[in-house]
Design a protein around this motif. Sequence first.
Motif, short mmCIF file in Angstrom:
data_model
loop_
_atom_site.label_atom_id
_atom_site.label_comp_id
_atom_site.label_asym_id
_atom_site.label_seq_id
_atom_site.Cartn_x
_atom_site.Cartn_y
_atom_site.Cartn_z
N ALA A 195 0.82 -1.21 0.00
CA ALA A 195 0.00 0.00 0.00
C ALA A 195 0.85 1.26 0.00
N ALA A 196 2.13 1.13 0.32
CA ALA A 196 3.01 2.30 0.42
C ALA A 196 3.08 3.06 -0.90
N GLU A 197 2.93 2.34 -2.01
CA GLU A 197 3.02 2.98 -3.32
C GLU A 197 1.89 3.96 -3.55
N ASN A 198 0.79 3.80 -2.78
CA ASN A 198 -0.36 4.66 -2.96
C ASN A 198 -0.36 5.86 -2.02
N MET A 199 0.66 5.94 -1.18
CA MET A 199 0.72 7.03 -0.22
C MET A 199 1.22 8.32 -0.90
N GLU A 203 2.76 11.60 3.40
CA GLU A 203 1.91 10.75 4.25
C GLU A 203 2.61 9.43 4.54
N SER A 204 2.67 9.05 5.80
CA SER A 204 3.27 7.78 6.19
C SER A 204 2.20 6.70 6.20
N SER A 208 -1.84 6.83 7.30
CA SER A 208 -2.92 6.31 6.46
C SER A 208 -3.75 5.29 7.22
N VAL A 209 -3.08 4.40 7.98
CA VAL A 209 -3.79 3.41 8.78
C VAL A 209 -4.67 4.11 9.81
N GLN A 210 -4.11 5.14 10.46
CA GLN A 210 -4.88 5.85 11.48
C GLN A 210 -6.13 6.48 10.87
N GLU A 211 -5.99 7.06 9.69
CA GLU A 211 -7.13 7.68 9.02
C GLU A 211 -8.20 6.63 8.69
N ASP A 236 -24.85 -0.80 3.27
CA ASP A 236 -24.03 0.40 3.27
C ASP A 236 -22.73 0.18 4.03
N VAL A 237 -22.83 -0.59 5.12
CA VAL A 237 -21.64 -0.92 5.91
C VAL A 237 -20.61 -1.65 5.04
N THR A 238 -21.07 -2.67 4.34
CA THR A 238 -20.18 -3.46 3.49
C THR A 238 -19.56 -2.58 2.41
N SER A 239 -20.37 -1.73 1.80
CA SER A 239 -19.88 -0.85 0.74
C SER A 239 -18.80 0.10 1.27
N LYS A 240 -19.04 0.67 2.44
CA LYS A 240 -18.08 1.61 3.00
C LYS A 240 -16.78 0.93 3.41
N LEU A 241 -16.88 -0.28 3.96
CA LEU A 241 -15.67 -1.02 4.34
C LEU A 241 -14.85 -1.37 3.10
N HIS A 242 -15.53 -1.76 2.03
CA HIS A 242 -14.83 -2.03 0.77
C HIS A 242 -14.12 -0.77 0.28
N ALA A 243 -14.81 0.36 0.37
CA ALA A 243 -14.23 1.63 -0.10
C ALA A 243 -12.99 1.99 0.72
N ILE A 244 -13.02 1.72 2.00
CA ILE A 244 -11.85 2.01 2.86
C ILE A 244 -10.67 1.16 2.42
N ARG A 245 -10.92 -0.12 2.14
CA ARG A 245 -9.83 -0.99 1.72
C ARG A 245 -9.28 -0.56 0.37
N VAL A 246 -10.16 -0.18 -0.54
CA VAL A 246 -9.72 0.27 -1.87
C VAL A 246 -8.88 1.54 -1.75
N SER A 247 -9.31 2.48 -0.91
CA SER A 247 -8.58 3.74 -0.76
C SER A 247 -7.21 3.50 -0.15
N PHE A 248 -7.09 2.48 0.68
CA PHE A 248 -5.83 2.22 1.35
C PHE A 248 -4.86 1.43 0.48
N THR A 249 -5.38 0.38 -0.18
CA THR A 249 -4.49 -0.50 -0.94
C THR A 249 -4.38 -0.11 -2.41
N GLY A 250 -5.40 0.62 -2.90
CA GLY A 250 -5.38 0.97 -4.32
C GLY A 250 -5.90 -0.15 -5.20
N THR A 251 -6.35 -1.25 -4.59
CA THR A 251 -6.90 -2.37 -5.35
C THR A 251 -8.22 -2.80 -4.75
N ARG A 252 -8.96 -3.60 -5.50
CA ARG A 252 -10.25 -4.10 -5.03
C ARG A 252 -10.15 -5.50 -4.47
N ASN A 253 -8.95 -6.03 -4.38
CA ASN A 253 -8.76 -7.38 -3.85
C ASN A 253 -8.62 -7.37 -2.35
#
Length: 253
Positions: A195-199, A203-204, A208-211, A236-253
């Motif tokens: 995920a560092a490549e997406n920072m 930003e450390s 990013s984890v804290q956010e 909505d919960v599932t959708s938002k959790l997915h969005a958080i993971r995508v924003s952090f890792t840059g991927t949908r996996n």
Amino acid sequence: MENGSLEIWLHPKENGYSQTRKLNFLQRLSIAIDSSSLYVLCLSLFLFTFSNTALHYLHDHCETQIVHCDLKPSNILLDNDMTAHVDDFGLARLLSETSIDPSQSQIFSTGIKGTIGYMAPECELCSNVTTYGDVYSFGILLLEMFTGKGPTHEVFTDGLDLHNFVKAKLHGQVMQVVDPTLFAPGEVGAATAAAAENMDGDESIEDSVQECVVSILQIGVACSVEVPQDRMNMRDVTSKLHAIRVSFTGTRN
């Protein structure tokens, strides 16, 4: 399951395991997504048994809903890949469709309908069973996963509970309630190197984890409010959790 339950990973010492057994940030987020996704699936499935094969059932044409009634860490099992599976439908109830809004469907039942600390307030006061109760339980589960404290932890006395404990610290003091093992030396970097490549340059990974943790805890708080109708919808919960993971890792996996 090969890796036991979420309970023994969140609280290894209390369950007779080495304190070195712990979950990193992405593992916890993925487990939360797995659990919420499977719960959404259960809302439209009539299952005689539930396992990883549940994902293969057709669900678009089923009208019967299921309320689990006992979502908690010991009922979340982890397989060899650390994929989460919702387990133990012993207290589950089937709902009749009584309104257009499926979350309004309800039944009346007697007896225990959950576990103290994870059981929604309204379930303790009456025999009304709705999907709102599972949303509350999931919210408490989510808060526990990222604070490391269960709802019956000794710190919760004199009216203080996990929900209010987290809510009071969300704005500027969140690190006071976050599980410190999430930021242990080497843990964040080892789990999130990709995920560092997406920072951004300034930003450390820790920032990013804290956010992301703040966003996750906000979801947990929104799911565990006292008034049932004010809780988030699980889709909505599932959708938002997915969005958080995508924003952090840059991927949908």
